[in-house]
Design a protein around this motif. Structure first.
Motif, mmCIF file in Angstrom:
data_model
loop_
_atom_site.group_PDB
_atom_site.id
_atom_site.type_symbol
_atom_site.label_atom_id
_atom_site.label_comp_id
_atom_site.label_asym_id
_atom_site.label_seq_id
_atom_site.Cartn_x
_atom_site.Cartn_y
_atom_site.Cartn_z
ATOM 1 N N ARG A 1 0.849 -1.192 0.000
ATOM 2 C CA ARG A 1 0.000 0.000 0.000
ATOM 3 C C ARG A 1 0.888 1.246 0.000
ATOM 4 N N ASN A 2 0.294 2.337 -0.449
ATOM 5 C CA ASN A 2 0.952 3.647 -0.438
ATOM 6 C C ASN A 2 2.269 3.669 -1.200
ATOM 7 N N GLY A 3 2.324 2.912 -2.273
ATOM 8 C CA GLY A 3 3.468 2.935 -3.165
ATOM 9 C C GLY A 3 2.992 2.803 -4.600
ATOM 10 N N PRO A 4 3.892 2.913 -5.561
ATOM 11 C CA PRO A 4 3.484 2.785 -6.963
ATOM 12 C C PRO A 4 3.131 1.352 -7.307
ATOM 13 N N ASP A 5 2.302 1.178 -8.323
ATOM 14 C CA ASP A 5 1.930 -0.165 -8.774
ATOM 15 C C ASP A 5 3.143 -0.957 -9.235
ATOM 16 N N THR A 6 4.160 -0.272 -9.698
ATOM 17 C CA THR A 6 5.378 -0.931 -10.178
ATOM 18 C C THR A 6 6.232 -1.472 -9.040
ATOM 19 N N LEU A 7 5.874 -1.127 -7.806
ATOM 20 C CA LEU A 7 6.669 -1.564 -6.657
ATOM 21 C C LEU A 7 5.726 -2.042 -5.557
ATOM 22 N N SER A 8 4.932 -3.050 -5.912
ATOM 23 C CA SER A 8 3.944 -3.558 -4.971
ATOM 24 C C SER A 8 3.844 -5.074 -5.106
ATOM 25 N N ASN A 9 3.814 -5.766 -3.965
ATOM 26 C CA ASN A 9 3.566 -7.201 -3.984
ATOM 27 C C ASN A 9 2.424 -7.516 -3.030
ATOM 28 N N THR A 10 1.781 -8.628 -3.238
ATOM 29 C CA THR A 10 0.697 -9.031 -2.354
ATOM 30 C C THR A 10 1.280 -9.674 -1.098
ATOM 31 N N THR A 11 0.448 -9.841 -0.101
ATOM 32 C CA THR A 11 0.882 -10.540 1.104
ATOM 33 C C THR A 11 1.379 -11.937 0.767
ATOM 34 N N GLU A 12 0.639 -12.639 -0.081
ATOM 35 C CA GLU A 12 1.015 -13.996 -0.461
ATOM 36 C C GLU A 12 2.363 -14.010 -1.179
ATOM 37 N N GLU A 13 2.578 -13.026 -2.060
ATOM 38 C CA GLU A 13 3.854 -12.970 -2.787
ATOM 39 C C GLU A 13 5.010 -12.664 -1.847
ATOM 40 N N ALA A 14 4.817 -11.736 -0.916
ATOM 41 C CA ALA A 14 5.893 -11.380 0.008
ATOM 42 C C ALA A 14 6.313 -12.577 0.852
ATOM 43 N N VAL A 15 5.323 -13.338 1.330
ATOM 44 C CA VAL A 15 5.623 -14.525 2.131
ATOM 45 C C VAL A 15 6.286 -15.599 1.269
ATOM 46 N N ARG A 16 5.674 -15.880 0.124
ATOM 47 C CA ARG A 16 6.214 -16.923 -0.763
ATOM 48 C C ARG A 16 7.645 -16.611 -1.196
ATOM 49 N N ASP A 17 7.887 -15.375 -1.600
ATOM 50 C CA ASP A 17 9.199 -15.020 -2.140
ATOM 51 C C ASP A 17 10.267 -14.936 -1.053
ATOM 52 N N THR A 18 9.871 -14.563 0.164
ATOM 53 C CA THR A 18 10.833 -14.579 1.268
ATOM 54 C C THR A 18 11.206 -16.017 1.614
ATOM 55 N N GLU A 19 10.210 -16.908 1.629
ATOM 56 C CA GLU A 19 10.494 -18.330 1.859
ATOM 57 C C GLU A 19 11.412 -18.883 0.772
ATOM 58 N N ALA A 20 11.166 -18.492 -0.475
ATOM 59 C CA ALA A 20 11.992 -18.972 -1.579
ATOM 60 C C ALA A 20 13.431 -18.485 -1.433
ATOM 61 N N LEU A 21 13.606 -17.233 -1.013
ATOM 62 C CA LEU A 21 14.947 -16.709 -0.789
ATOM 63 C C LEU A 21 15.630 -17.462 0.344
ATOM 64 N N MET A 22 14.886 -17.719 1.409
ATOM 65 C CA MET A 22 15.420 -18.476 2.541
ATOM 66 C C MET A 22 15.884 -19.862 2.089
ATOM 67 N N ASN A 23 15.054 -20.533 1.310
ATOM 68 C CA ASN A 23 15.405 -21.873 0.835
ATOM 69 C C ASN A 23 16.574 -21.836 -0.144
ATOM 70 N N HIS A 24 16.641 -20.787 -0.954
ATOM 71 C CA HIS A 24 17.755 -20.613 -1.885
ATOM 72 C C HIS A 24 19.083 -20.537 -1.133
ATOM 73 N N LEU A 25 19.037 -20.010 0.091
ATOM 74 C CA LEU A 25 20.260 -19.796 0.871
ATOM 75 C C LEU A 25 20.468 -20.859 1.949
ATOM 76 N N LYS A 26 19.660 -21.903 1.930
ATOM 77 C CA LYS A 26 19.777 -22.952 2.940
ATOM 78 C C LYS A 26 21.174 -23.564 2.892
ATOM 79 N N GLY A 27 21.815 -23.660 4.062
ATOM 80 C CA GLY A 27 23.162 -24.205 4.141
ATOM 81 C C GLY A 27 24.255 -23.195 3.900
ATOM 82 N N ASN A 28 23.894 -21.981 3.478
ATOM 83 C CA ASN A 28 24.878 -20.922 3.253
ATOM 84 C C ASN A 28 25.304 -20.367 4.619
#
Length: 422
Positions: free
Chosen positions: A156-183
């Motif tokens: 909210r309160n940002g441009p459409d070009t820089l906005s993610n949904t709650t589901e996307e923010a959670v999913r993509d943070t989990e994906a980043l976490m898994n990408h770095l597993k063992g690092n």
């Protein structure tokens, strides 16, 4: 075992430097300090010693608040306060990171400049873009430097070009976490941009995500008076700005960094102390955006942990040595403003904030005490007119007058870090 000889300086406590002129440090095969010595112990006699001569050997810098995608904007666009500055300059720049080629070009330069300025550990905001965030993490990994990378949540309160949904923010943070597993050096950190950028459902979901995986959290707090008033309108049930995070599990349920805290006092200060929430002091940014002067002495007196951040591009330089300068100077203005009630910072205190205090967010980092990771810089300050100065005065002179040209070696977790490719 690796042995190094140099003029060694570090701050086991904020009160004073430990100084070993022509001293030795032993580093084991796990990259941890075994000890520092005025004379080489008998058990190491005959072992190979890397001798840095008259150079300074100090802990490396830690930057606990920086916006990696704002790298290109550093040093420009300082003509607005925080909220209009974000909309006019910052959000348009961050929107460009959808383009992975642009992201790689800028992020390579960003990591290189952190290296150049002696910052071996970084806590960074990325953007909402998952592939660019993974790229940034990979560049730190390849460089051998440590980082926590935050995929930003903002819906909210940002441009459409820089906005993610709650589901996307959670999913993509989990994906980043898994990408770095063992690092062992690079990991993910939960990153709601700040309360005005996140709906209650996003804040709640990110809090749950942090607790589920015991992930650390970073955001912004009480940076600007207009921002504080806005949060009060958006979260009327909260007792203060900090409480708005607390209610969603984002204020100390897991290790937490809150940048700025220029106007933190009363209930908010109490909550920070009780929940061991870190203040990340960003004095260059606070000056440039006319935000205010954070009461660092008050935080230290109250036992609230404090670290330093460059806050590029509100801040104008990636050097934490430069940030130290501003921290010292701002503390003197607070001293004058308080008519002497708030004692200004000493050099050892500012250095401790940049090394051991900030490093503690990563673990045993930022000192040369036994068991600490050997993160270190070798400083050749011979060109800074150092004749007849004591070692503490040489370091002070470097903090105020030196730059990346005097840093001749950099170590992270016991390994010498070569110059990253741009």
């Amino acid at each position: 075992m690796k042995l190094y000889r140099a003029n060694i300086m570090f701050t086991p406590s904020p009160e004073a430097f430990q100084v070993l002129e022509g001293g030795y440090v032993a580093v084991n095969d796990n990259g941890l300090v075994e000890g520092v010595y005025e004379q080489l112990p008998a058990e190491y006699k005959g072992a190979e010693v890397t001798d840095f001569g008259d150079k300074l050997l100090i802990p490396a810098m830690n930057d606990l608040h920086v916006h990696a995608p704002q790298y290109r904007n550093q040093g420009i666009a300082m003509d607005l306060e925080l909220l209009p500055w974000l909309n006019t300059y910052t959000f348009p720049e961050e929107s460009k990171y959808k383009d992975l080629a642009y992201a790689e070009k800028m992020y390579r330069r960003f990591v290189h400049d952190l290296w150049a300025n002696g910052t071996m550990r970084t806590v960074a905001f990325a953007t909402i873009h998952p592939e660019a965030s993974k790229l940034l993490a990979d560049l730190f990994t390849t460089a051998g430097m440590s980082a926590m990378i935050g995929l930003v949540g903002m819906n909210r309160n940002g441009p459409d070009t820089l906005s993610n949904t709650t589901e996307e923010a959670v999913r993509d943070t989990e994906a980043l976490m898994n990408h770095l597993k063992g690092n062992k050096l690079v990991s993910a950190i939960v990153t709601p941009r700040f309360v005005p950028s996140c709906t209650p459902d996003m804040l709640k979901a990110l809090g749950e995500l942090a607790r589920k995986y015991n992930l650390p959290v970073q955001s912004h707090l009480s940076e600007n008076r207009s921002e504080i008033a806005w949060v009060k309108e958006l979260e009327p049930e909260s007792t203060c700005y900090g409480d708005a995070y607390r209610r969603y599990g984002l204020f100390g349920d897991t290790p937490t960094l809150m940048a700025h805290c220029c106007y933190t006092e009363g209930e908010e200060l109490r909550l920070m102390k009780e929940n061991h929430v870190y203040v990340v002091h960003c004095p260059t940014s606070n000056c440039n955006l006319a935000s205010g002067m954070a009461p660092i002495r008050t935080f230290l007196n109250e036992g609230v942990p404090v670290a330093l951040g460059s806050d590029i591009s509100g801040g104008h330089h990636l050097s934490i040595f430069r940030v130290m300068q501003y921290a010292l100077q701002i503390s003197k203005l607070k001293y004058a403003e308080s008519k002497g009630a708030l004692k200004f910072l000493t050099l050892s205190e500012a250095f401790w904030l940049a090394t051991k205090s900030g490093g503690a967010f990563f673990g045993k980092v930022g000192s040369f005490e036994k068991g600490y990771a050997f993160d270190a810089l070798v400083i050749d300050d011979a060109d800074l007119n150092i004749d007849n100065y004591s070692l503490p005065h040489r370091l002070e002179r470097y903090v105020y007058l030196g730059d990346d040209r005097q840093i001749v070696k950099r170590f992270c977790a016991g390994k010498e870090i070569a110059e990253p490719k741009i």
